[in-house]
Design a protein around this motif. Sequence first.
Motif, PDB file in Angstrom:
ATOM      1  N   GLN A  13      -0.380  -2.390   3.472  1.00 35.92           N
ATOM      2  CA  GLN A  13      -0.703  -1.134   3.232  1.00 35.92           C
ATOM      3  C   GLN A  13       0.214  -0.066   2.957  1.00 35.92           C
ATOM      4  N   ALA A  14      -0.031   0.854   2.345  1.00 41.06           N
ATOM      5  CA  ALA A  14       1.076   1.884   2.201  1.00 41.06           C
ATOM      6  C   ALA A  14       1.561   2.338   3.278  1.00 41.06           C
ATOM      7  N   LYS A  86       4.996   2.189  -0.951  1.00 43.02           N
ATOM      8  CA  LYS A  86       4.242   2.934  -1.921  1.00 43.02           C
ATOM      9  C   LYS A  86       3.259   1.807  -2.574  1.00 43.02           C
ATOM     10  N   PRO A  87       2.568   2.349  -3.027  1.00 44.08           N
ATOM     11  CA  PRO A  87       1.466   1.655  -4.150  1.00 44.08           C
ATOM     12  C   PRO A  87       2.518   1.304  -5.241  1.00 44.08           C
ATOM     13  N   SER A 122      -1.172  -1.782  -0.969  1.00 42.45           N
ATOM     14  CA  SER A 122      -2.645  -1.087  -1.178  1.00 42.45           C
ATOM     15  C   SER A 122      -2.556   0.008  -0.755  1.00 42.45           C
ATOM     16  N   SER A 123      -3.283   1.238  -1.313  1.00 45.22           N
ATOM     17  CA  SER A 123      -3.241   2.350  -1.042  1.00 45.22           C
ATOM     18  C   SER A 123      -4.379   2.709   0.052  1.00 45.22           C
TER      19      SER A 123
END
Length: 123
Positions: A13-14, A86-87, A122-123
């Motif tokens: 995850q971000a 970050k994405p 992922s955001s």
Amino acid sequence: QVQLVESGGGLVQAGGSLRLSCAASGRTFSSYAMGWFRQAPGKEREFVSAISWSGSSNYADSVKGRFTISRANAKNTVYLQMNSLKPEDTAVYYCARSRGTYYGQTGSEYDIWGQGTQVTVSS
């Protein structure tokens, strides 16, 4: 024949972290600079970071302060610690061996490449 094998990629995850490893075969690993590059879908390969045989390093502006490159010459391994992901960091990450001792930012300065490891944020 020198071979490079990357590992450590995955889905995160971000804001999360990953550590990539690149294991090299061959006895002359410590004599060469090593680099990390990445390629996102539909984009050109871009420089991420590089390290000299003695540990001097440089980084792309986009990762400076978030990523850290290091090497363990006794283990023939170079690492890329990636924090605050970050994405836009999503890409296939490649390890590469320099043609010599210079830790440049251009792909043509590197002559041996690994197969790559996927990093997805992922955001």
